[in-house]
Design a protein around this motif. Structure first.
Motif, mmCIF file in Angstrom:
data_model
loop_
_atom_site.group_PDB
_atom_site.id
_atom_site.type_symbol
_atom_site.label_atom_id
_atom_site.label_comp_id
_atom_site.label_asym_id
_atom_site.label_seq_id
_atom_site.Cartn_x
_atom_site.Cartn_y
_atom_site.Cartn_z
ATOM 1 N N MET A 199 0.826 -1.203 0.000
ATOM 2 C CA MET A 199 0.000 0.000 0.000
ATOM 3 C C MET A 199 0.870 1.267 0.000
ATOM 4 N N THR A 200 1.956 1.249 0.769
ATOM 5 C CA THR A 200 2.866 2.399 0.792
ATOM 6 C C THR A 200 3.499 2.599 -0.577
ATOM 7 N N ALA A 201 3.886 1.500 -1.219
ATOM 8 C CA ALA A 201 4.507 1.567 -2.551
ATOM 9 C C ALA A 201 3.550 2.176 -3.567
ATOM 10 N N LEU A 202 2.309 1.734 -3.562
ATOM 11 C CA LEU A 202 1.322 2.237 -4.518
ATOM 12 C C LEU A 202 1.061 3.729 -4.296
ATOM 13 N N LYS A 203 0.983 4.152 -3.032
ATOM 14 C CA LYS A 203 0.753 5.559 -2.726
ATOM 15 C C LYS A 203 1.923 6.435 -3.183
ATOM 16 N N CYS A 204 3.116 5.873 -3.193
ATOM 17 C CA CYS A 204 4.320 6.621 -3.601
ATOM 18 C C CYS A 204 4.563 6.545 -5.108
ATOM 19 N N GLY A 205 3.655 5.908 -5.842
ATOM 20 C CA GLY A 205 3.797 5.835 -7.292
ATOM 21 C C GLY A 205 4.657 4.696 -7.795
ATOM 22 N N PHE A 206 4.995 3.734 -6.928
ATOM 23 C CA PHE A 206 5.772 2.572 -7.355
ATOM 24 C C PHE A 206 4.829 1.442 -7.759
ATOM 25 N N ARG A 207 5.362 0.505 -8.522
ATOM 26 C CA ARG A 207 4.578 -0.684 -8.876
ATOM 27 C C ARG A 207 5.388 -1.925 -8.538
ATOM 28 N N LEU A 208 4.672 -3.004 -8.319
ATOM 29 C CA LEU A 208 5.319 -4.269 -8.004
ATOM 30 C C LEU A 208 5.840 -4.878 -9.297
#
Length: 257
Positions: free
Chosen positions: A227-236
């Protein structure tokens, strides 16, 4: 008669005092300089702009370099008005202090060279080189169980600030929901080690033990990381251990922007 003389002396002293005060005010006002840099007005002191001899700004203020004036009589410099904020802060503080996430190093270095501030130019270039080097190095965060190292998670990303953000988020969540911090987990540079992990149950984020202390589940931490990654504009990018079958059961996550 004596009273009249004393009165005149007092009046003279007051006039002299007022004259000195007005001169001091005048000197103070003339020490303030207004610059129009690319349409942005900056007001600062003369001593700030002349801090570095032989710089562009020192040359303007001391009449060594000709500079045009705007319609209001302010010095006009046709450069990046927004970036000049950092030039001025450097002159005030004597060191390079930039906001978190600043990404205009190349432009700022060019501005520093224009203003003939070699110390600032070198500092910006050094910062830029360090960021370039760091961006090529993959950093990670390891979350483990101190009793069973096989139970854990590794988060990979080539953005150190992102790893730091995820680490801070996980610690914040854990600290707010755990009693007895820091007995329940320890934190080092790249590792968060929990005293206990227990398997999650459907619908639970944290599990209450018999002694009324909370324990984070591994799935909770994976959820917080994603969730933190998605909020920061990162993708898995991928799960680094595809044999586990799903993200929930994976041992490692790799994020990229």
């Amino acid at each position: 008669m004596e009273k009249k003389i004393n009165r005149r002396e007092n009046e003279c002293e007051e006039k002299h005092s007022n004259s000195e005060g007005s001169e001091q005010d005048k000197d103070y006002r003339t020490s303030l300089i207004t610059l129009n840099v690319g349409g942005y007005l900056y007001i600062t002191q003369k001593q700030t702009l002349t801090k570095y001899p032989d710089s562009f700004l020192e040359g303007i203020i001391n009449g060594k370099i000709m500079c045009p004036f705007d319609a209001d009589g302010h010095y006009f410099i046709d450069r990046d008005g927004l970036l000049f904020r950092h030039i001025l802060n450097f002159l005030r503080n004597g060191e390079l202090l930039l906001p978190e996430g600043f990404r205009e190093n190349q432009l700022l270095a060019q501005e520093a060279e224009f203003f003939q501030l070699k110390v600032l130019s070198d500092a910006v270039k050094s910062r830029w080189e360090k960021e370039q080097l760091a961006s090529r190095e993959t950093t990670f965060l390891e979350i483990t169980d101190s009793h069973d190292r096989s139970q854990g998670l590794r988060i990979f990303c080539n953005a150190p600030d992102f790893i730091a953000k995820i680490k801070a988020r996980i610690v914040l969540v854990s600290k707010s929901r755990l009693d007895g911090f820091p007995e329940e987990f320890s934190v080092s540079s790249n590792i968060i080690q929990f005293k206990y992990f227990i398997k999650s149950e459907n619908g639970t984020r944290l599990v209450l033990k018999e002694d009324n202390t909370f324990v984070c589940t591994l799935e909770t931490l994976k959820f917080e990381a994603i969730m933190t990654a998605l909020k920061c504009g990162f993708r898995l990018l991928t799960s680094l251990d595809c044999s586990k079958g799903s993200i929930v059961h994976s041992d490692a996550l790799h994020f990229i922007k």
